[in-house]
Design an enzyme around this catalytic site. Structure first.
Site, PDB file in Angstrom:
ATOM      1  N   HIS A 184      -0.226   3.939  -7.676  1.00 56.30           N
ATOM      2  CA  HIS A 184      -0.571   3.823  -6.218  1.00 56.30           C
ATOM      3  C   HIS A 184       0.824   3.980  -5.392  1.00 56.30           C
ATOM      4  O   HIS A 184       0.802   4.575  -4.514  1.00 56.30           O
ATOM      5  CB  HIS A 184      -1.010   2.131  -5.959  1.00 56.30           C
ATOM      6  CG  HIS A 184      -1.275   2.008  -4.291  1.00 56.30           C
ATOM      7  ND1 HIS A 184      -0.238   1.825  -3.601  1.00 56.30           N
ATOM      8  CD2 HIS A 184      -2.631   1.830  -3.768  1.00 56.30           C
ATOM      9  CE1 HIS A 184      -0.949   1.720  -2.330  1.00 56.30           C
ATOM     10  NE2 HIS A 184      -2.266   1.622  -2.654  1.00 56.30           N
ATOM     11  N   GLY A 185       1.790   3.354  -5.719  1.00 54.78           N
ATOM     12  CA  GLY A 185       3.126   3.801  -5.254  1.00 54.78           C
ATOM     13  C   GLY A 185       3.576   2.897  -4.038  1.00 54.78           C
ATOM     14  O   GLY A 185       4.822   2.675  -3.774  1.00 54.78           O
ATOM     15  N   ASP A 186       2.606   2.121  -3.562  1.00 52.58           N
ATOM     16  CA  ASP A 186       3.027   1.040  -2.659  1.00 52.58           C
ATOM     17  C   ASP A 186       1.917  -0.130  -2.534  1.00 52.58           C
ATOM     18  O   ASP A 186       1.304  -0.462  -1.488  1.00 52.58           O
ATOM     19  CB  ASP A 186       2.934   1.714  -1.183  1.00 52.58           C
ATOM     20  CG  ASP A 186       3.566   0.576   0.079  1.00 52.58           C
ATOM     21  OD1 ASP A 186       4.315   0.062  -0.475  1.00 52.58           O
ATOM     22  OD2 ASP A 186       3.154   0.920   1.100  1.00 52.58           O
ATOM     23  N   LEU A 187       1.871  -0.529  -3.881  1.00 51.64           N
ATOM     24  CA  LEU A 187       0.793  -1.751  -4.223  1.00 51.64           C
ATOM     25  C   LEU A 187       1.294  -2.910  -3.874  1.00 51.64           C
ATOM     26  O   LEU A 187       2.289  -3.389  -4.145  1.00 51.64           O
ATOM     27  CB  LEU A 187       0.545  -1.516  -5.738  1.00 51.64           C
ATOM     28  CG  LEU A 187      -0.593  -2.764  -6.225  1.00 51.64           C
ATOM     29  CD1 LEU A 187      -1.941  -2.254  -5.212  1.00 51.64           C
ATOM     30  CD2 LEU A 187      -0.695  -2.555  -7.762  1.00 51.64           C
ATOM     31  N   ASN A 191      -2.382  -3.898   1.100  1.00 55.50           N
ATOM     32  CA  ASN A 191      -3.119  -2.842   0.815  1.00 55.50           C
ATOM     33  C   ASN A 191      -4.002  -3.130  -0.134  1.00 55.50           C
ATOM     34  O   ASN A 191      -4.631  -2.134  -0.700  1.00 55.50           O
ATOM     35  CB  ASN A 191      -2.070  -1.602   0.197  1.00 55.50           C
ATOM     36  CG  ASN A 191      -1.300  -1.100   1.194  1.00 55.50           C
ATOM     37  OD1 ASN A 191      -1.621  -0.795   2.356  1.00 55.50           O
ATOM     38  ND2 ASN A 191      -0.179  -0.506   0.792  1.00 55.50           N
TER      39      ASN A 191
END
Length: 289
Positions: A184-187, A191
């Site tokens: 995801h990269g920005d979990l 979010n």
């Protein structure tokens, strides 16, 4: 009449300059074209600050979300790779116009509402989502290691004795990864929304490929990274132990990833003119790792 939020106008112009100003000027016509081509009835925009995001109704009556902005091709690739497993579905995409049509996640309560009173429950939800999201790598996504350039190039407010070790740790962790996956990269807690198709679904992926351990970083200084309450920072050790047990990853390796991502967050914040956040406190806490 398209309502362009003040924060959206300020942030798009600040991030993309003259190109952002042109995009804002063209946005009403862009939305009208998408509504006509995709047979959508546009609803009011959500209160978001870097993309235009609005509720829409499709021709068959389905409720969905239209997201329009810059650089959404990576998000589209990540959502396509997730294919609805633990994530909002990508229903349609037009990369040339920077437009995504997304599943509306309802009722949409945020996972952040469980913090801090039910923090172990929230952490377990995040661990479960990682197990579902981390599919084999696909083409079209940047690597985790590509982000080290932000550390290498930083000459700003974040101390060198944080930035240098973070860059070295990031290179070491990437080089020693035993597997790679779509991330995801920005979990984090803001979010993740409560759904009906699945109990919880993620939104807004940054989209990366790399060591799954990277994914835990944002969890450690969220939600509300601007709130530097020591009680929130004190949740970090318990979160690390729980994530280590749930994911089968060594706790010291996850702590090192947490340090790297916290420093990265502070570098990005400083480079955009922001002030130190709880990510700084988490970085200091995890520095010995």
């Amino acid at each position: 009449m398209v309502r362009i939020l003040t924060a959206l106008r300020r942030n798009v112009a600040g991030a993309w300059g003259a190109a952002g100003e042109r995009w804002l000027a063209d946005l009403p016509d862009l939305l009208a074209g998408l509504a006509a081509d995709w047979d959508l009835v546009l609803g009011p925009p959500y209160d978001l600050t870097f993309h235009y995001v609005a509720a829409v109704r499709c021709a068959d009556g389905t409720r969905a979300v239209l997201k329009v902005g810059f650089e959404l091709s990576v998000e589209a690739a990540a959502l396509a790779a997730f294919d609805g497993r633990g994530a909002a579905r990508l229903l349609r995409a037009d990369p040339d116009r920077g437009a995504l049509l997304l599943e509306q996640v309802s009722p949409g309560d945020r996972l952040r509402d469980l913090v801090p009173d039910r923090d172990p429950e929230a952490t377990e939800v995040l661990a479960g989502l990682m197990r579902r999201l981390h599919v084999p790598p696909v083409a079209g996504l940047p690597t985790v290691l590509s982000q080290v350039s932000a550390l290498d190039g930083h000459r700003g407010a974040v101390p060198a004795d944080l930035v240098g070790p973070a860059a070295a740790a990031m290179r070491f962790l990437c080089a020693t990864a035993t597997r790679e996956a779509v991330l995801h990269g920005d979990l984090h807690h803001d979010n993740v929304l409560r759904g009906t198709r699945d109990p919880w679904l993620v939104i807004d992926p940054h989209g990366l490929v790399g060591d799954p351990g990277y994914e835990i970083g944002s969890i450690l200084f969220n939600p509300d990274p601007g709130d530097r309450d020591p009680a929130l920072t004190a949740l970090v050790p318990a979160r690390l132990r729980q994530l280590s047990a749930a994911l089968g990853e060594p706790v010291d390796r996850l702590a090192a990833w947490g340090f790297v991502k916290a420093v990265l967050s502070e570098v990005w914040t400083a480079d955009s003119g922001g002030t130190p956040s709880r990510a700084r406190d988490v970085a200091e806490l995890l520095r010995p790792s």
